[in-house]
Design an enzyme around this catalytic site. Structure first.
Site, mmCIF file in Angstrom:
data_model
loop_
_atom_site.group_PDB
_atom_site.id
_atom_site.type_symbol
_atom_site.label_atom_id
_atom_site.label_comp_id
_atom_site.label_asym_id
_atom_site.label_seq_id
_atom_site.Cartn_x
_atom_site.Cartn_y
_atom_site.Cartn_z
ATOM 1 N N GLY A 281 21.141 47.135 31.192
ATOM 2 C CA GLY A 281 21.460 48.215 30.473
ATOM 3 C C GLY A 281 22.001 48.175 29.032
ATOM 4 N N PHE B 15 21.377 44.933 35.410
ATOM 5 C CA PHE B 15 21.906 44.355 34.122
ATOM 6 C C PHE B 15 21.009 44.518 33.035
ATOM 7 C CE2 PHE B 15 26.326 42.730 35.184
ATOM 8 C CZ PHE B 15 26.376 43.537 36.317
ATOM 9 N N LEU C 98 32.428 38.790 43.311
ATOM 10 C CA LEU C 98 32.851 40.076 43.406
ATOM 11 C C LEU C 98 32.961 40.671 42.005
ATOM 12 C CD1 LEU C 98 36.129 40.757 42.820
ATOM 13 C CD2 LEU C 98 36.343 39.879 44.928
ATOM 14 N N ARG C 99 32.978 42.062 41.729
ATOM 15 C CA ARG C 99 32.964 42.641 40.563
ATOM 16 C C ARG C 99 34.113 43.630 40.841
ATOM 17 N NH1 ARG C 99 27.585 45.641 41.151
ATOM 18 N NH2 ARG C 99 28.322 45.530 43.220
ATOM 19 N N ARG D 21 40.764 44.476 29.489
ATOM 20 C CA ARG D 21 40.503 43.265 28.972
ATOM 21 C C ARG D 21 39.124 42.839 28.247
ATOM 22 N NH1 ARG D 21 42.788 39.683 33.803
ATOM 23 N NH2 ARG D 21 41.606 41.482 35.137
ATOM 24 N N CYS E 272 36.048 38.427 32.729
ATOM 25 C CA CYS E 272 35.149 37.134 32.989
ATOM 26 C C CYS E 272 34.091 36.673 32.309
ATOM 27 C CB CYS E 272 34.915 37.388 34.470
ATOM 28 S SG CYS E 272 36.403 37.188 35.386
HETATM 29 N N1 NAI Z 1 38.676 39.529 38.357
HETATM 30 C C1 NAI Z 1 37.558 39.475 39.004
HETATM 31 O O1 NAI Z 1 36.599 40.312 39.177
HETATM 32 C C2 NAI Z 1 36.997 37.799 39.199
HETATM 33 C C3 NAI Z 1 37.540 36.734 38.917
HETATM 34 N N2 NAI Z 1 37.249 35.595 39.183
HETATM 35 C C4 NAI Z 1 38.120 34.379 39.088
HETATM 36 O O2 NAI Z 1 39.044 34.297 39.888
HETATM 37 C C5 NAI Z 1 40.103 33.936 39.222
HETATM 38 C C6 NAI Z 1 41.424 34.735 39.392
HETATM 39 O O3 NAI Z 1 41.158 35.867 38.696
HETATM 40 P P1 NAI Z 1 41.955 37.462 39.126
HETATM 41 O O4 NAI Z 1 42.304 37.430 40.577
HETATM 42 O O5 NAI Z 1 41.346 38.034 38.258
HETATM 43 O O6 NAI Z 1 43.503 37.128 38.306
HETATM 44 P P2 NAI Z 1 44.660 37.915 38.289
HETATM 45 O O7 NAI Z 1 45.175 37.700 37.001
HETATM 46 O O8 NAI Z 1 44.186 39.320 38.668
HETATM 47 O O9 NAI Z 1 45.789 37.376 39.377
HETATM 48 C C7 NAI Z 1 46.484 36.153 38.993
HETATM 49 C C8 NAI Z 1 47.664 35.975 40.164
HETATM 50 O O10 NAI Z 1 48.163 34.764 40.168
HETATM 51 C C9 NAI Z 1 49.591 34.964 40.053
HETATM 52 N N3 NAI Z 1 49.984 33.580 39.939
HETATM 53 C C10 NAI Z 1 50.201 32.886 38.595
HETATM 54 N N4 NAI Z 1 50.611 31.648 38.526
HETATM 55 C C11 NAI Z 1 50.887 31.503 39.774
HETATM 56 C C12 NAI Z 1 51.477 30.511 40.403
HETATM 57 N N5 NAI Z 1 51.796 29.279 39.753
HETATM 58 N N6 NAI Z 1 51.543 30.449 41.844
HETATM 59 C C13 NAI Z 1 51.328 31.494 42.671
HETATM 60 N N7 NAI Z 1 50.714 32.709 41.976
HETATM 61 C C14 NAI Z 1 50.663 32.534 40.766
HETATM 62 C C15 NAI Z 1 49.661 36.042 39.278
HETATM 63 O O11 NAI Z 1 51.055 36.538 39.449
HETATM 64 C C16 NAI Z 1 48.716 37.071 39.791
HETATM 65 O O12 NAI Z 1 49.147 37.842 40.708
HETATM 66 C C17 NAI Z 1 39.944 33.445 37.863
HETATM 67 O O13 NAI Z 1 39.304 32.133 37.696
HETATM 68 C C18 NAI Z 1 38.876 34.514 37.624
HETATM 69 O O14 NAI Z 1 37.948 33.959 36.582
HETATM 70 C C19 NAI Z 1 36.115 35.497 39.886
HETATM 71 C C20 NAI Z 1 35.345 36.455 40.393
HETATM 72 C C21 NAI Z 1 35.763 37.831 40.069
HETATM 73 O O1 UGA Z 2 33.384 36.587 37.446
HETATM 74 C C1 UGA Z 2 33.657 37.658 37.275
HETATM 75 O O2 UGA Z 2 34.829 37.974 37.213
HETATM 76 C C2 UGA Z 2 32.786 38.827 37.827
HETATM 77 O O3 UGA Z 2 32.222 39.065 36.460
HETATM 78 C C3 UGA Z 2 31.326 40.262 36.584
HETATM 79 O O4 UGA Z 2 31.873 41.414 37.254
HETATM 80 P P1 UGA Z 2 32.811 42.426 36.234
HETATM 81 O O5 UGA Z 2 33.472 41.750 34.901
HETATM 82 O O6 UGA Z 2 33.796 43.242 37.123
HETATM 83 O O7 UGA Z 2 31.806 43.656 35.688
HETATM 84 P P2 UGA Z 2 30.282 44.215 35.353
HETATM 85 O O8 UGA Z 2 30.020 45.169 36.228
HETATM 86 O O9 UGA Z 2 29.679 42.571 35.687
HETATM 87 O O10 UGA Z 2 30.352 44.362 34.031
HETATM 88 C C4 UGA Z 2 30.538 43.385 32.884
HETATM 89 C C5 UGA Z 2 30.338 43.925 31.567
HETATM 90 O O11 UGA Z 2 28.995 44.272 31.409
HETATM 91 C C6 UGA Z 2 28.604 45.549 30.801
HETATM 92 N N1 UGA Z 2 27.541 45.879 31.268
HETATM 93 C C7 UGA Z 2 26.855 45.688 32.610
HETATM 94 C C8 UGA Z 2 25.606 45.973 32.966
HETATM 95 C C9 UGA Z 2 24.550 46.304 32.255
HETATM 96 O O12 UGA Z 2 23.435 46.639 32.350
HETATM 97 N N2 UGA Z 2 24.847 46.513 31.005
HETATM 98 C C10 UGA Z 2 26.378 46.193 30.407
HETATM 99 O O13 UGA Z 2 26.657 46.128 29.314
HETATM 100 C C11 UGA Z 2 29.991 46.394 31.759
HETATM 101 O O14 UGA Z 2 29.913 47.494 30.788
HETATM 102 C C12 UGA Z 2 30.944 45.277 31.290
HETATM 103 O O15 UGA Z 2 31.451 45.655 29.991
HETATM 104 C C13 UGA Z 2 30.144 40.064 37.270
HETATM 105 O O16 UGA Z 2 29.327 41.061 37.728
HETATM 106 C C14 UGA Z 2 30.785 39.630 38.643
HETATM 107 O O17 UGA Z 2 29.673 39.041 39.650
HETATM 108 C C15 UGA Z 2 31.604 38.613 38.721
HETATM 109 O O18 UGA Z 2 32.235 37.924 39.920
#
Ligand code: NAI
Ligand code: UGA
Length: 430
Positions: A260, A258, A157-158, A335, A269
Site C-alpha cells: 500500500g 504491505f 501481533l498488530r 505514535r 514499532c
Molecule cells: N505494540 C505492539 O503492537 C507490539 C509491540 N511489541 C514489542 O513489545 C514490547 C512492549 O510493547 P507495548 O506492549 O506496546 O508497550 P506499552 O508501552 O503498551 O506497555 C508497557 C507496559 O509496561 C509497564 N511497565 C513499565 N515499566 C515497568 C516495570 N519496571 N515493571 C512492570 N511494568 C512496567 C507500563 O506501565 C506499561 O503498562 C516492545 O518491545 C515492543 O516493541 C512487539 C509486537 C507488537
Molecule cells: O512490532 C510491532 O509492534 C508490530 O509492527 C507492525 O504492526 P503495527 O505497527 O501495529 O501496524 P501495521 O499494520 O504493520 O502498520 C504500520 C504502518 O505501516 C503503514 N502501512 C501498512 C501497510 C501498507 O501497505 N502501507 C502502509 O503504509 C500503516 O499505515 C502504518 O503506519 C507489524 O505489522 C506487526 O507484525 C508487528 O508485531
C-alpha cells in the site's frame, strides 16, 4: 501452567488474556496501579477488538494483575513485555528492560526450583543473553543454565487486531539455549498452537529469535518503502501506481500485502525497530544500506505531500484540514503518525491547521495542543482552503458533498482513499 507477565500494555495485556483463554493461570505485573485495578475489575486497559471480552471472562479466575513482583515466584515462567523505545540516535533504550530484569532477579532469589525468563519485548540480538541474563544472575544469586534459563519469544501481533493475531498466528518462534527451556516454552505454547490449527513453530536459538523479529519488521517496512519508491516513479510517468502494484502483488513470490503506497509507515514499532537494528548493525561494523534507504524514502513521503500542496496553494496563512491523525486506521495511537511531520511542516509554513480523526484527537492534542480540532471531517473541511488525507479511515472514502464547503477545494490524498474528484482540485501523493 502458571505464567507471569511483566508489563501490561498492548502486548502484555493481550498475551495475558490469550494465555488465560487457552487454559493457563496468568498473573500480570505492572507498576501502574490504574492498569492493575482495571484488569482486576475485568476491564482491558487498552482498546483492542475482542480484548474486553477475554479480560472480563477470565479476570478474578485465570487472570489477575498486581504491582507486586513476588507473584512471579509461584509461576513456572515469566515473560518480559516491557517497552524498548529508541534513544535519540536510534539505538535501543534498554533502561526499562534492565529495571524489569533487576526486579525479576531480586524476586527469583526467593524461589526454590527452576524458572524460565522469556523476553517477549523486541530487543536487538544478544540482549537477552548478554544484558538480561547477567542482571538476573547478579540480582538473584542463581546460576544460569541450572537454576534458571532465559528464552526469547518475539511477538508479531498488530495493533487493532492484536487478539486475533496472537490466537491465530502465521508462526510461533521459540528461542532457547537448553533442552529444559525449549521443553517449557513448548508446553506454554502447545495449547495455543493446537487451538490455532497448528501454525509452524520455529524452534531456534535466543539471538536468532531476537533477529527474526527485526528481520520481520525491517522487511515489512522496506516493502512499503519500495512500493513508495516505485509509486513515486509511476507518478513521474503519469502511470497509475495502484494498477502497477496490484499486478506486481499477484506474483506469489511477492504477495499483495504491505504494497500500500502512500505517505508511509508510522506507529510504535516500525520506526523504532528499523532505527534500532540499523544502529546495532553499525555498532557491529556493518552499514545497513537498504534499511537506511527505506527510512529515507519514508521520511521523504510527507515532504513530497507538502510539495504537491504548494503546487496548488500557498500554505502560508491558509486553513489546512488534516484528515486522519492516527498512525493507521482502527487505532487511537498517534505514535510516529505521519500526521506529525506533516503538521510540523504546515505550522512552519505559516498554515492554520485543523485536525480531524474519528478516535485519535485526544492523543494528538498532547502533541499539538494549539492547533484546532474538528468533531467531524465535514467540520474540518468547512471553510478550509486545502485538505491533506493522512490516514486511510473508511469514512474518508465516503466524503462527497462535504468538499463543497471548502473555500478552495484543494485535496492532496496521501492514501488514495478519497473517491470524489469532480469540482475539487484533487491530486494523490502516489
Ligand atoms: N505494540 C505492539 O503492537 C507490539 C509491540 N511489541 C514489542 O513489545 C514490547 C512492549 O510493547 P507495548 O506492549 O506496546 O508497550 P506499552 O508501552 O503498551 O506497555 C508497557 C507496559 O509496561 C509497564 N511497565 C513499565 N515499566 C515497568 C516495570 N519496571 N515493571 C512492570 N511494568 C512496567 C507500563 O506501565 C506499561 O503498562 C516492545 O518491545 C515492543 O516493541 C512487539 C509486537 C507488537
Ligand atoms: O512490532 C510491532 O509492534 C508490530 O509492527 C507492525 O504492526 P503495527 O505497527 O501495529 O501496524 P501495521 O499494520 O504493520 O502498520 C504500520 C504502518 O505501516 C503503514 N502501512 C501498512 C501497510 C501498507 O501497505 N502501507 C502502509 O503504509 C500503516 O499505515 C502504518 O503506519 C507489524 O505489522 C506487526 O507484525 C508487528 O508485531
Amino acid at each position: 501452567m502458571k505464567i507471569s507477565i511483566i508489563g501490561s500494555g498492548y502486548v502484555g495485556t493481550t498475551i495475558a488474556a490469550c494465555f488465560a483463554e487457552v487454559g493457563h493461570d496468568v498473573v500480570n505485573v505492572d507498576i501502574d496501579e490504574d492498569i492493575v485495578a482495571s484488569l482486576n475489575d475485568g476491564e482491558a486497559p487498552i482498546h483492542e477488538p475482542g480484548l474486553d471480552e477475554l479480560v472480563e471472562k477470565h479476570a478474578g479466575d485465570r487472570l489477575r494483575a498486581t504491582t507486586d513482583y513476588d507473584a512471579i515466584v509461584e509461576t513456572d515462567a515469566t515473560f518480559l513485555a516491557l517497552p524498548t523505545p529508541s534513544e535519540d540516535d536510534g539505538h535501543i533504550d534498554l533502561s526499562i528492560m534492565e529495571a524489569g530484569a533487576r526486579s525479576v532477579g531480586r524476586t527469583l532469589a526467593d524461589k526454590d526450583g527452576y524458572h524460565l525468563v522469556v523476553t517477549k519485548s523486541t530487543v536487538v540480538p544478544t540482549t537477552t543473553e548478554e544484558v538480561i541474563a547477567p542482571i538476573l544472575e547478579a540480582e538473584s544469586g542463581l546460576e544460569l543454565g541450572s537454576d534458571f534459563d532465559v528464552g526469547m519469544n518475539p511477538e508479531f501481533l498488530r495493533e487493532g487486531s492484536a487478539v486475533s493475531d496472537f490466537l491465530d498466528p502465521d508462526k510461533v518462534v521459540l528461542g532457547s539455549e537448553t533442552d529444559r527451556a525449549a521443553t517449557l516454552l513448548r508446553d506454554v505454547f502447545d495449547p495455543l498452537v493446537e487451538q490455532a490449527d497448528s501454525p509452524p513453530v520455529v524452534e531456534t536459538g535466543v539471538r536468532e529469535a531476537e533477529m527474526i523479529k527485526y528481520a520481520n519488521n525491517a522487511f515489512l517496512a522496506s516493502k512499503i518503502s519500495l512500493a513508495n519508491d516505485l509509486a513515486n516513479i509511476c507518478k513521474e510517468y503519469d502511470i497509475d501506481s495502484e494498477e502497477v502494484l496490484d499486478a506486481v502483488g499477484l506474483d506469489s513470490r511477492i504477495g499483495s500485502a504491505f504494497l500500500g503506497a502512500g505517505v508511509g509507515w508510522g506507529g510504535s514499532c516500525f520506526p523504532k525497530d528499523v532505527a534500532a537494528i540499523v544502529a546495532a548493525a553499525r555498532d557491529a561494523g556493518y552499514e545497513a544500506k537498504m534499511l537506511e534507504a527505506a527510512v529515507e524514502v519514508n521520511d521523504r513521503q510527507p515532504v513530497r505531500m507538502l510539495d504537491i500542496l504548494r503546487d496548488h496553494a500557498d500554505p502560508s496563512g491558509a486553513r489546512v484540514a488534516v484528515l486522519g491523525l492516527a498512525f493507521k486506521p482502527g487505532t487511537d495511537d498517534v505514535r510516529n503518525s505521519r500526521a506529525i511531520p506533516l503538521i510540523d511542516a504546515l505550522l512552519d509554513s505559516g498554515a492554520d491547521v485543523v485536525g480531524y480523526d474519528p478516535v485519535a484527537t485526544a492523543n494528538m492534542r498532547e502533541h499539538f495542543p494549539d492547533i484546532d480540532y474538528a468533531d467531524s471531517a465535514a467540520d474540518a473541511l468547512a471553510g478550509a482552503d486545502a485538505a491533506l488525507v493522512v490516514t486511510d479511515w473508511d469514512e474518508f472514502a465516503a466524503l462527497d458533498d462535504e468538499f463543497d464547503a471548502m473555500t478552495d477545494a484543494v485535496v492532496v490524498d496521501g492514501r488514495r482513499i478519497v473517491s470524489r474528484r469532480d469540482g475539487i482540485v484533487y491530486e494523490s501523493l502516489v
